[in-house]
Design an enzyme around this catalytic site. Structure first.
Site, PDB file in Angstrom:
ATOM      1  CB  SER A 116      -3.574 -11.200   1.480  1.00  0.00           C
ATOM      2  OG  SER A 116      -2.427 -10.379   1.572  1.00  0.00           O
ATOM      3  CE  LYS A 156      -3.991  -0.509   0.017  1.00  0.00           C
ATOM      4  NZ  LYS A 156      -4.940  -0.924  -1.044  1.00  0.00           N
TER       5      LYS A 156
HETATM    6  C1  LIG Z   1      -2.437  -7.557   3.296  1.00  0.00           C
HETATM    7  C2  LIG Z   1      -3.155  -7.077   2.089  1.00  0.00           C
HETATM    8  N1  LIG Z   1      -3.349  -7.927   1.076  1.00  0.00           N
HETATM    9  C3  LIG Z   1      -4.015  -7.564  -0.037  1.00  0.00           C
HETATM   10  C4  LIG Z   1      -4.531  -6.288  -0.173  1.00  0.00           C
HETATM   11  C5  LIG Z   1      -5.331  -5.953  -1.409  1.00  0.00           C
HETATM   12  O1  LIG Z   1      -4.760  -4.974  -2.213  1.00  0.00           O
HETATM   13  P1  LIG Z   1      -5.692  -4.029  -3.090  1.00  0.00           P
HETATM   14  O2  LIG Z   1      -6.313  -3.052  -2.165  1.00  0.00           O
HETATM   15  O3  LIG Z   1      -4.754  -3.382  -4.050  1.00  0.00           O
HETATM   16  O4  LIG Z   1      -6.711  -4.880  -3.764  1.00  0.00           O
HETATM   17  C6  LIG Z   1      -4.343  -5.380   0.847  1.00  0.00           C
HETATM   18  C7  LIG Z   1      -4.889  -4.030   0.769  1.00  0.00           C
HETATM   19  O5  LIG Z   1      -4.957  -3.300   1.735  1.00  0.00           O
HETATM   20  C8  LIG Z   1      -3.641  -5.764   2.002  1.00  0.00           C
HETATM   21  O6  LIG Z   1      -3.469  -4.925   3.036  1.00  0.00           O
END
Ligand SMILES: Cc1ncc(COP(=O)(O)O)c(C=O)c1O
Length: 326
Positions: free
Chosen positions: A282, A49
């Site tokens: 994630s 981010k």
């Molecule tokens: C740990 C984590 N994984 C995945 C994402 C997803 O990214 P995006 O917001 O670009 O879809 C985020 C977004 O905040 C995140 O903090």
């Protein structure tokens, strides 16, 4: 004369981007496709981010809607908060993150360490600690509106701000193309705001429309796949909010892939133990999808995904070391 060129960056903001792309040859051993992961936790704020956080501030400055000394307020599941707190520290803005109490304390503390203020919103009734649901986010949204009005703040509005997509289109997507010398055949990523999947998707499709873009969703909340939401509760922090974000660009997405909590956690642990990459949940989801794609892809395929953040942010959940759930 000293012919070596100095490589001192003017400030830490210049250290965003150009993250390493690393092959996962152990986890993907024996599969026809090769898997590579872009380590976004190398970024100064510690996650994927930082790129959109910086882009939101810089585009607002360029448009004249963010001025010196102003407050910046954002609703955030955590990493955007840390990214914005970091970017505001670099650029000299005052920052407030409005956050659900369901997030891990590491991100909260990071925001405060960068000089930001955290407004914590209690979870909706029946909420689970360590998990942020759509209902929790709605409560956070209402508090964010109050804070913006009170402080006459700039709201980056990550779920609706196309600067988030542009950051990944100009940065992450272009870098993946260059780092694979154009050999990338697939990209997959878990979606929160969908800035990553939409931006990288656009960058790669423009260069080669045959590259397959796959969005990863929680098994019980496959909204982008058009399926009925069974439950909005899951362990994959940072996304899977059972809604379609305004900046999601379905025109660059070829498929969706469901991931269960169990598979995301197991893959996260395998990644640390077998590849030495200690990333968040994630990322476990992303790698599980990438391995599934690599198993089915033609020989020579290059499947790229991202390590969104570091596993250090989840240690309080004790997800890395527990072996009993394997
Ligand atoms: C740990 C984590 N994984 C995945 C994402 C997803 O990214 P995006 O917001 O670009 O879809 C985020 C977004 O905040 C995140 O903090």
């Amino acid at each position: 004369m000293n012919s070596r060129r100095a490589r001192i960056l003017p400030h830490v903001g210049a250290a965003v981007g150009d993250t390493p792309l690393v092959a996962l040859d152990r986890l993907a051993s024996g599969l026809p496709g090769r898997v590579a992961i872009k380590l976004e936790y190398f970024s100064p704020g510690g996650s994927i981010k930082d790129r959109p956080a910086l882009a939101c501030l810089e585009e607002a400055e360029a448009a004249g809607i963010l001025k010196r000394g102003q407050w910046v307020v954002e609703k955030t599941s955590g990493n955007m908060g840390a990214g914005l707190a970091w970017a505001c520290a670099v650029k000299g803005y005052r920052f407030v993150a409005v956050m659900s109490a369901g997030n891990t304390p590491e991100r909260r503390r990071m925001i405060e360490a960068f000089g930001g203020t955290v407004v914590l919103v209690p979870q909706a009734r029946g909420g689970t600690d360590g998990q942020v649901s759509r209902e929790d986010l709605e409560l956070v949204e209402a508090e964010t509106a109050r804070q913006v009005q009170k402080r006459r703040a700039f709201l980056p509005d990550q779920f609706n701000n196309p600067a988030c997509v542009r950051a990944h289109e100009r940065g992450t997507g272009r870098e993946i193309w260059e780092q694979t010398a154009g050999a990338v055949s697939h990209f997959c990523s878990f979606a929160g705001t969908a800035g990553t999947i939409s931006g990288v998707g656009r960058a790669l499709k423009r260069r080669n429309p045959r590259i397959r873009i796959v969005v990863v969703e929680p098994k019980q909340a496959q909204t982008l796949a058009g399926k009925r939401v069974v439950s909005t509760s899951h362990v994959v922090q940072g996304g899977g909010y059972a809604m379609t974000p305004a900046i999601y660009d379905p025109s660059v997405v070829d498929a969706t892939w469901p991931v269960s909590d169990r598979v995301a956690l197991r893959t996260m642990r395998d990644l640390a133990r077998e590849e030495g990459i200690m990333a968040g949940i994630s990322t476990g989801a992303n790698v599980a999808c990438a391995l599934a794609l690599a198993a089915k892809a033609p020989r020579g395929s290059v499947i790229v995904t991202v390590a969104c953040d570091t596993g250090l942010k989840y240690l309080s959940l004790d997800t890395q070391h527990r072996r009993d759930r394997r």
